[in-house]
Design a protein around this motif. Structure first.
Motif, PDB file in Angstrom:
ATOM      1  N   UNK A  33       0.863  -1.185   0.000  1.00 30.14           N
ATOM      2  CA  UNK A  33       0.000   0.000   0.000  1.00 30.14           C
ATOM      3  C   UNK A  33       0.898   1.233   0.000  1.00 30.14           C
ATOM      4  N   UNK A  34       0.696   2.123  -0.980  1.00 27.18           N
ATOM      5  CA  UNK A  34       1.510   3.330  -1.069  1.00 27.18           C
ATOM      6  C   UNK A  34       0.619   4.564  -1.093  1.00 27.18           C
ATOM      7  N   UNK A  35       1.215   5.707  -0.782  1.00 26.57           N
ATOM      8  CA  UNK A  35       0.504   6.981  -0.763  1.00 26.57           C
ATOM      9  C   UNK A  35       1.287   7.967   0.071  1.00 26.57           C
ATOM     10  N   UNK A  36       0.990   9.253  -0.078  1.00 23.15           N
ATOM     11  CA  UNK A  36       1.715  10.270   0.672  1.00 23.15           C
ATOM     12  C   UNK A  36       1.385  10.164   2.157  1.00 23.15           C
ATOM     13  N   UNK A  37       2.169  10.830   2.988  1.00 22.66           N
ATOM     14  CA  UNK A  37       1.885  10.857   4.431  1.00 22.66           C
ATOM     15  C   UNK A  37       0.483  11.411   4.661  1.00 22.66           C
ATOM     16  N   UNK A  38      -0.296  10.709   5.490  1.00 23.72           N
ATOM     17  CA  UNK A  38      -1.657  11.150   5.777  1.00 23.72           C
ATOM     18  C   UNK A  38      -2.690  10.667   4.774  1.00 23.72           C
ATOM     19  N   UNK A  39      -2.272   9.844   3.817  1.00 29.63           N
ATOM     20  CA  UNK A  39      -3.214   9.380   2.791  1.00 29.63           C
ATOM     21  C   UNK A  39      -4.230   8.385   3.358  1.00 29.63           C
ATOM     22  N   UNK A 184       0.569  -8.597   7.747  1.00 29.57           N
ATOM     23  CA  UNK A 184       0.385  -7.171   7.447  1.00 29.57           C
ATOM     24  C   UNK A 184       1.425  -6.373   8.234  1.00 29.57           C
ATOM     25  N   UNK A 185       2.241  -5.607   7.538  1.00 29.06           N
ATOM     26  CA  UNK A 185       3.338  -4.872   8.161  1.00 29.06           C
ATOM     27  C   UNK A 185       3.216  -3.384   7.830  1.00 29.06           C
ATOM     28  N   UNK A 186       3.290  -2.541   8.866  1.00 31.49           N
ATOM     29  CA  UNK A 186       3.227  -1.094   8.679  1.00 31.49           C
ATOM     30  C   UNK A 186       4.622  -0.517   8.918  1.00 31.49           C
ATOM     31  N   UNK A 187       5.287  -0.107   7.850  1.00 31.40           N
ATOM     32  CA  UNK A 187       6.647   0.449   7.886  1.00 31.40           C
ATOM     33  C   UNK A 187       7.626  -0.474   8.615  1.00 31.40           C
ATOM     34  N   UNK A 188       7.781  -1.716   8.164  1.00 32.35           N
ATOM     35  CA  UNK A 188       8.639  -2.668   8.887  1.00 32.35           C
ATOM     36  C   UNK A 188      10.129  -2.355   8.782  1.00 32.35           C
ATOM     37  N   UNK A 209       2.798 -17.692   2.723  1.00 32.15           N
ATOM     38  CA  UNK A 209       1.525 -17.011   2.910  1.00 32.15           C
ATOM     39  C   UNK A 209       1.485 -15.720   2.115  1.00 32.15           C
ATOM     40  N   UNK A 210       0.435 -14.924   2.337  1.00 29.89           N
ATOM     41  CA  UNK A 210       0.283 -13.630   1.659  1.00 29.89           C
ATOM     42  C   UNK A 210       0.887 -12.527   2.520  1.00 29.89           C
ATOM     43  N   UNK A 211       1.271 -11.431   1.871  1.00 30.54           N
ATOM     44  CA  UNK A 211       1.881 -10.296   2.564  1.00 30.54           C
ATOM     45  C   UNK A 211       1.224  -9.007   2.078  1.00 30.54           C
ATOM     46  N   UNK A 212       0.867  -8.141   3.023  1.00 27.95           N
ATOM     47  CA  UNK A 212       0.371  -6.797   2.704  1.00 27.95           C
ATOM     48  C   UNK A 212       1.204  -5.825   3.530  1.00 27.95           C
ATOM     49  N   UNK A 213       1.950  -4.948   2.862  1.00 29.96           N
ATOM     50  CA  UNK A 213       2.913  -4.102   3.558  1.00 29.96           C
ATOM     51  C   UNK A 213       2.724  -2.634   3.190  1.00 29.96           C
ATOM     52  N   UNK A 214       2.879  -1.771   4.199  1.00 31.53           N
ATOM     53  CA  UNK A 214       2.961  -0.325   3.983  1.00 31.53           C
ATOM     54  C   UNK A 214       4.421   0.047   4.165  1.00 31.53           C
ATOM     55  N   UNK A 215       5.010   0.704   3.171  1.00 30.31           N
ATOM     56  CA  UNK A 215       6.432   1.075   3.272  1.00 30.31           C
ATOM     57  C   UNK A 215       6.732   2.246   2.349  1.00 30.31           C
ATOM     58  N   UNK A 216       7.715   3.059   2.759  1.00 29.63           N
ATOM     59  CA  UNK A 216       8.234   4.122   1.904  1.00 29.63           C
ATOM     60  C   UNK A 216       9.552   3.702   1.262  1.00 29.63           C
ATOM     61  N   UNK A 217      10.029   2.494   1.587  1.00 28.84           N
ATOM     62  CA  UNK A 217      11.300   1.990   1.054  1.00 28.84           C
ATOM     63  C   UNK A 217      11.045   1.414  -0.330  1.00 28.84           C
ATOM     64  N   UNK A 218      11.378   2.197  -1.359  1.00 27.09           N
ATOM     65  CA  UNK A 218      11.040   1.796  -2.730  1.00 27.09           C
ATOM     66  C   UNK A 218      11.872   0.608  -3.210  1.00 27.09           C
ATOM     67  N   UNK A 219      13.099   0.484  -2.735  1.00 27.38           N
ATOM     68  CA  UNK A 219      13.932  -0.664  -3.095  1.00 27.38           C
ATOM     69  C   UNK A 219      13.305  -1.935  -2.536  1.00 27.38           C
ATOM     70  N   UNK A 220      12.854  -1.851  -1.300  1.00 29.64           N
ATOM     71  CA  UNK A 220      12.156  -2.963  -0.634  1.00 29.64           C
ATOM     72  C   UNK A 220      10.896  -3.334  -1.421  1.00 29.64           C
ATOM     73  N   UNK A 221      10.119  -2.319  -1.812  1.00 30.54           N
ATOM     74  CA  UNK A 221       8.887  -2.575  -2.573  1.00 30.54           C
ATOM     75  C   UNK A 221       9.193  -3.202  -3.927  1.00 30.54           C
TER      76      UNK A 221
END
Length: 636
Positions: A33-39, A184-188, A209-221
């Motif tokens: 899941x991506x988006x600006x801060x506060x999205x 589900x990981x939020x900024x891991x 299993x399945x993974x749903x992650x929020x991250x700003x690390x584009x290399x990781x994504x």
């Protein structure tokens, strides 16, 4: 399908966060899941977990499936050691092992049918123990701890004594060991060093299993994601592929929307001009045509102008004076804190125009080096020399260069007393501080806001040597990309510390790896560093790709010929349009002259002249009718 979100709506007061958000996660799928801060990224995860209630819509988890969730901030309290805390996740395996050992002891005293029954139970329990990886669960716990950056001598530390970042790593380890069907990981990656992030990437890629992650690390994504779920202005859009695929597709869509909007605006203006011209002809047919076009315009669904994502924050970095070629020379630099030797006898140089990334594991002394270069710490031994006309601009990740008691306006005006009020306000507005925001105290700002103030001061410094400590911390992806663009256009010199591999890959011309107390030099970006550093997985031979075949000359000639023909047709149309307008003007003028003549006594008393002029008017009317249609066709 393991998870389905259907038409999720969420607002906080008048602030709409999610509007009809819908997407699904398949078994074993890796989504981000991506988006600006506060999205609303964290809000979405909390709604899925049931920690927040959606205003409408529903979240459906497949029957019998489990979710594991790691929030950004952990308040973990335990008297266990780190090792015991992670081992507690395997309590069912530990209990099973104890039952097996107990059964082994019991069987020594049994015989006959009782022994046979016990053997059957022992076989079943042994099979279950094997399925739960019982023979390797301790190794699994140790592997996760080491993967997340804990050294063996830290395993016995009590959880309650750990820092917030360490507690987050412990919570992450517990989650990974619990093997839920959906993680589900939020900024891991926030509290992990590069090696730990790389380990986590590999773990998640191989996770069944399945993974749903929020991250700003584009290399990781880029490494793990096969689907990107974007939240933009409350709208949720799903893109297939990793982050680079998403960024390219997003840019194409934005360009297409802008192109469509510009075309429609051009068409609207054109139609308005045609309508005005048709009405000016003041003839029944022309007026009807004008009215028809007006109705068409009224029915047109007008497109909204696409927002330009890069217009939000403006960074322009430019040195006031050019430095000498030798910007920095470091010789024999050493530093220790007590018995802990960080580094010794470091030697390196930085030349004008270089963008050097200083990388290494947490605690190796990277930030210490930057503080020594800025005079904030003294080295134990060694020296450094700045070159001719070198002016340093320093970005501190902890923002100690900011004064908590000052307002934003005071922070800028005190640092740059020659700036007038308008310039200060304009500068702060470029970093998204407008209106009364400029009178907020630094102490009241979030980490991201402080980062923007530090960047504003950096921009105003006009320094020719930027020393940056984790400049992308607290910045969302859009802001990171703006900073990357600014640094890549900067004509000065940059030395920075960062854990953001995408940022390093995009901006660095050279990498210094601080490892084992020494520096290893890599002349290239992060991809080059990985290629040369990872000697255990050398790159396959023959990776060079064949140059793409040149386009046949005949095709090039054909394109050129078609282009010339199109240009000729365009010129002819423009000439025809101009000639048509000129003839319409000439005939309309002559028609007006005839009307004027027919009012004169010498004419209307002359029957022959009247007939002649009326005949000319009829010819003009017929010709004009043809010209009007021709003009309208050419106007299209």
């Amino acid at each position: 399908m393991i998870l389905s979100c259907q038409n999720i709506d969420k607002a906080f007061g008048t602030d709409v966060i999610l509007k009809q958000a819908s997407f699904h996660i398949e078994d074993r799928e890796k989504a981000a899941v991506v988006g600006i801060n506060g999205a609303g990224k964290s809000t979405l995860l909390k709604i899925i977990m049931g920690e927040l209630e959606a205003d409408s819509g529903q979240v459906v988890l497949a029957k019998g499936k489990t979710i594991g969730y790691l929030a950004q901030h952990q308040d973990l309290s335990s008297h266990h050691t780190i090792y015991q805390e992670l081992l507690s996740v395997k309590q069912d395996v530990i209990d099973l092992e104890a039952r097996i050992r107990s059964l082994e002891a019991e069987m020594k005293e049994l015989s006959g049918q009782e022994l046979e029954n016990a053997l059957d139970q022992y076989t079943r329990l042994g099979h279950e123990f094997e399925l739960k990886n019982g023979y390797a669960y301790k190794s699994e716990v140790v592997g996760v701890l080491k993967g997340l950056g804990f050294e063996e001598d830290e395993f016995e530390k009590q959880v309650n004594t750990l820092s917030g970042g360490q507690k987050t790593r412990v919570s992450l380890g517990k989650l990974l060991l619990s093997h839920p069907d959906l993680i589900m990981l939020d900024e891991p990656t926030n509290h992990l060093d590069m090696n730990s992030i790389a380990w986590l990437e590999t773990f998640l890629l191989n996770y069944d299993g399945a993974v749903l992650v929020v991250a700003h690390d584009r290399y990781f994504l880029n490494r793990i994601a096969t689907k990107i779920i974007e939240i933009d202005g409350g709208e949720v859009t799903v893109f297939q592929g990793n982050y680079s695929d998403y960024a390219a597709k997003k840019a194409q869509l934005r360009e297409a929307r802008m192109h469509a909007w510009l075309n429609q605006q051009r068409e609207i203006r054109h139609q308005e001009e045609v309508i005005a011209k048709l009405k000016s002809f003041n003839r029944e047919k022309s007026i009807k045509r004008a009215e028809s076009r007006e109705k068409m315009l009224d029915k047109m669904e007008v497109l909204d102008k696409p927002t330009e994502i890069r217009s939000e924050m403006h960074i322009t970095l430019e040195p006031k004076v050019v430095s000498g070629n030798d910007v920095l020379t470091v010789e024999g630099l050493s530093k220790a804190f007590g018995s802990q030797q960080l580094f010794s006898d470091l030697n390196f140089q930085v030349k004008r125009g270089e963008r050097v990334a200083l990388i290494g594991n947490n605690g190796t002394g990277k930030t210490t080096i930057l503080k020594i270069l800025n005079g904030l710490l003294e080295a134990d031994s060694g020296s450094f020399t700045l070159g001719s006309k070198v002016q340093i601009g320093y970005y501190d990740q902890e923002h100690h260069v900011l004064h908590p008691e000052k307002t934003l306006f005071e922070e800028i005006s005190d640092a740059y007393p020659d700036l007038d009020n308008t310039t200060i306000r304009s500068t702060l507005a470029a970093f998204l501080f407008t209106g009364d925001d400029v009178f907020k105290r630094i102490a009241e700002l979030s980490g991201g806001e402080r980062g923007r103030v530090s960047l504003a001061k950096l921009m105003l410094s006009e320094a020719n040597f930027l020393i940056l400590d984790e400049p992308t911390n607290h910045l969302d992806i859009v802001s990171k990309e703006i900073l990357e663009q600014a640094l890549n256009h900067y004509t000065g010199t940059v030395l920075y510390v960062s854990h953001d591999r995408y940022f390093i890959n995009t901006t660095a011309t050279r990498i210094l790896d601080l490892t084992g107390g020494i520096l290893v030099n890599y002349i290239g970006n992060y991809d080059y560093y990985l290629e040369k550093h990872d000697i255990l997985t050398p790159t396959a031979a023959g990776t060079s790709t064949a140059a793409s075949e040149p386009e046949p000359e005949s095709a090039g000639k054909m394109d050129w010929k078609q282009q010339k023909e199109e240009q000729a047709r365009q010129r002819k149309r423009e000439n025809d349009f101009k000639k048509t307008e000129e003839e319409i003007f000439r005939l309309e003028s002559r028609d007006g002259e005839i009307d004027e003549l027919l009012t004169q006594e010498s004419i209307y008393t002359n029957a022959a002249e009247c007939v002649k002029l009326h005949k000319e008017k009829e010819e003009i009317a017929a010709r004009l009718e043809t010209l009007y249609e021709q003009w309208e066709a050419l106007a299209q």
